[in-house]
Design an enzyme around this catalytic site. Structure first.
Site, PDB file in Angstrom:
ATOM      1  N   ASP A 119       0.827  -1.083   0.136  1.00 33.72           N
ATOM      2  CA  ASP A 119       0.067   0.091   0.036  1.00 33.72           C
ATOM      3  C   ASP A 119       0.809   1.075   0.070  1.00 33.72           C
ATOM      4  O   ASP A 119       2.198   1.098   0.259  1.00 33.72           O
ATOM      5  CB  ASP A 119      -0.756   0.045   1.299  1.00 33.72           C
ATOM      6  CG  ASP A 119      -1.713   1.208   1.134  1.00 33.72           C
ATOM      7  OD1 ASP A 119      -2.545   1.435   0.351  1.00 33.72           O
ATOM      8  OD2 ASP A 119      -1.977   1.842   2.290  1.00 33.72           O
ATOM      9  N   TYR A 136      -0.986   8.079  -2.458  1.00 36.33           N
ATOM     10  CA  TYR A 136      -1.303   7.995  -3.992  1.00 36.33           C
ATOM     11  C   TYR A 136      -2.411   8.471  -4.448  1.00 36.33           C
ATOM     12  O   TYR A 136      -2.609   8.639  -5.805  1.00 36.33           O
ATOM     13  CB  TYR A 136      -1.443   6.178  -4.104  1.00 36.33           C
ATOM     14  CG  TYR A 136      -0.261   5.502  -4.034  1.00 36.33           C
ATOM     15  CD1 TYR A 136       1.050   5.937  -3.841  1.00 36.33           C
ATOM     16  CD2 TYR A 136      -0.227   4.049  -4.196  1.00 36.33           C
ATOM     17  CE1 TYR A 136       2.308   5.176  -3.836  1.00 36.33           C
ATOM     18  CE2 TYR A 136       0.695   3.195  -4.048  1.00 36.33           C
ATOM     19  CZ  TYR A 136       2.096   3.769  -3.973  1.00 36.33           C
ATOM     20  OH  TYR A 136       3.416   3.060  -3.996  1.00 36.33           O
ATOM     21  N   THR A 184      -6.488   2.499  -4.599  1.00 38.77           N
ATOM     22  CA  THR A 184      -5.955   3.383  -5.626  1.00 38.77           C
ATOM     23  C   THR A 184      -5.220   2.616  -6.787  1.00 38.77           C
ATOM     24  O   THR A 184      -5.472   2.583  -7.753  1.00 38.77           O
ATOM     25  CB  THR A 184      -5.356   4.764  -5.075  1.00 38.77           C
ATOM     26  OG1 THR A 184      -5.894   5.007  -4.134  1.00 38.77           O
ATOM     27  CG2 THR A 184      -4.949   5.498  -6.146  1.00 38.77           C
ATOM     28  N   THR A 198      -8.113   1.314   1.731  1.00 43.23           N
ATOM     29  CA  THR A 198      -7.727   0.531   2.893  1.00 43.23           C
ATOM     30  C   THR A 198      -7.323   1.170   4.020  1.00 43.23           C
ATOM     31  O   THR A 198      -7.222   0.569   5.005  1.00 43.23           O
ATOM     32  CB  THR A 198      -6.597  -0.309   2.356  1.00 43.23           C
ATOM     33  OG1 THR A 198      -5.407   0.416   1.882  1.00 43.23           O
ATOM     34  CG2 THR A 198      -7.156  -1.289   1.248  1.00 43.23           C
ATOM     35  N   HIS A 199      -7.233   2.507   4.218  1.00 41.56           N
ATOM     36  CA  HIS A 199      -6.875   3.295   5.079  1.00 41.56           C
ATOM     37  C   HIS A 199      -8.189   3.403   6.134  1.00 41.56           C
ATOM     38  O   HIS A 199      -8.143   3.555   7.152  1.00 41.56           O
ATOM     39  CB  HIS A 199      -6.375   4.975   5.011  1.00 41.56           C
ATOM     40  CG  HIS A 199      -5.091   5.024   4.552  1.00 41.56           C
ATOM     41  ND1 HIS A 199      -4.611   4.421   3.424  1.00 41.56           N
ATOM     42  CD2 HIS A 199      -4.006   5.397   5.104  1.00 41.56           C
ATOM     43  CE1 HIS A 199      -3.355   4.796   3.273  1.00 41.56           C
ATOM     44  NE2 HIS A 199      -2.967   5.278   4.333  1.00 41.56           N
TER      45      HIS A 199
HETATM   46  N1  DGL Z   1      -4.750   3.039   1.005  1.00 40.19           N
HETATM   47  C1  DGL Z   1      -4.738   3.519  -0.284  1.00 40.19           C
HETATM   48  C2  DGL Z   1      -6.105   3.004  -1.039  1.00 40.19           C
HETATM   49  O1  DGL Z   1      -6.762   2.172  -0.483  1.00 40.19           O
HETATM   50  C3  DGL Z   1      -3.986   4.741  -0.897  1.00 40.19           C
HETATM   51  C4  DGL Z   1      -4.525   5.926  -0.087  1.00 40.19           C
HETATM   52  C5  DGL Z   1      -3.275   7.159  -0.609  1.00 40.19           C
HETATM   53  O2  DGL Z   1      -2.527   6.982  -0.616  1.00 40.19           O
HETATM   54  O3  DGL Z   1      -4.012   8.231  -1.051  1.00 40.19           O
HETATM   55  O4  DGL Z   1      -6.654   3.861  -1.858  1.00 40.19           O
END
Ligand code: DGL
Length: 262
Positions: free
Chosen positions: A9, A41, A74, A184-185
């Site tokens: 991630d 990301y 993402t 996933t955050h």
């Molecule tokens: N945890 C990531 C997701 O599921 C990325 C969050 C990020 O880095 O903006 O999209």
């Protein structure tokens, strides 16, 4: 079979997926890569996300991983097909399809999706859900601030409750029956989000769905581990105290964090 599973991630978010995998498949060794130096990301271009994702998968395969879980929505939205093309024959999982399968075949009411700007813009959830259930009423919002709230360790504070209120207090989310945490955050904020909706809304447990999908795939390819000892490794592209703290919360205080610049 006894080789590790690679998980990655942009930062701490994928740890929610890693923890679900560890719970369901305790005999598997994991190598987790958090691309902290390039986090977040969600505001980056497709090209950039593909580039980072490819470098990480190369690194994880170099460590002998038998499968790779893209524990980032993402990167799943923008780089999954690209990674499959770049690494043919490698078992690569994304975190979007198991959720789409579950929601598309079980839910008929109004569904909300919150995700990063890049995931929201890609429209991947909406397109795939509509394919399974064309009548589904879907509302979406990009909620990038929630990534920073989690990454910086502001869970369960005024900062997190203010950000949740600002995003989910919007009228379109008022009567949803189900909420997909499309980043996933966000499971790290799950309890607070549940409270915000007063328990009236089902929050989809994406990490658990992904872990089950991984189990099915490993089983079907006779790749489940039979190892007697497991060893987890945690690697980041840049050491951050916040990452170390969250990783220890999930995997214990003795966890060692390595740095590896891609
Ligand atoms: N945890 C990531 C997701 O599921 C990325 C969050 C990020 O880095 O903006 O999209």
């Amino acid at each position: 079979m006894n080789q590790p599973i690679g998980i990655f991630d942009s930062g701490v978010g994928g740890l929610t997926v890693a923890a679900a995998i560890q719970k369901l498949l305790p005999q598997e060794s994991l190598i987790y890569f958090g691309d902290t130096i390039h986090s977040p990301y969600g505001d980056k271009s497709e090209e950039t996300i593909r580039f980072y994702a490819e470098e990480i998968v190369r690194f994880l395969l170099g460590q002998g991983c038998k499968a790779v879980v893209i524990a980032c929505n993402t990167a799943s939205a923008l780089a999954f097909e690209h990674l499959q093309e770049q690494f043919p024959g490698t078992l690569i999982l994304n975190v979007i399809d198991p959720v789409v399968e579950y929601v598309g075949s079980n839910i008929n009411n109004k569904v909300g999706i919150i995700a990063t700007r890049a995931t929201t813009k890609s429209g991947v959830y909406r397109k795939r859900l509509r394919k399974l259930n064309p009548k589904l009423n879907i509302v979406t919002a990009a909620t990038p601030l929630l990534v920073g709230v989690v990454e910086e360790g502001f869970v369960n504070t005024k900062v997190s409750s203010g950000a949740i209120e600002a995003y989910l207090g919007s009228k379109k989310f008022q009567d949803i029956s189900t909420l997909i945490l499309g980043c996933t955050h966000f499971p790290l904020l799950q309890k607070e989000i549940e409270q915000f909706f007063g328990g009236r809304t089902e929050i989809v447990d994406s990490p658990e769905l992904v872990a089950h999908q991984l189990k099915r795939l490993l089983q079907s390819q006779a790749l489940l581990s039979s190892a007697e000892t497991v060893e987890h490794q945690f690697v980041v592209s840049e050491y951050t105290e916040a990452f170390a703290r969250t990783a220890r919360m999930f995997f214990g205080a003795r966890l060692e964090l390595k740095e590896h610049l891609l």
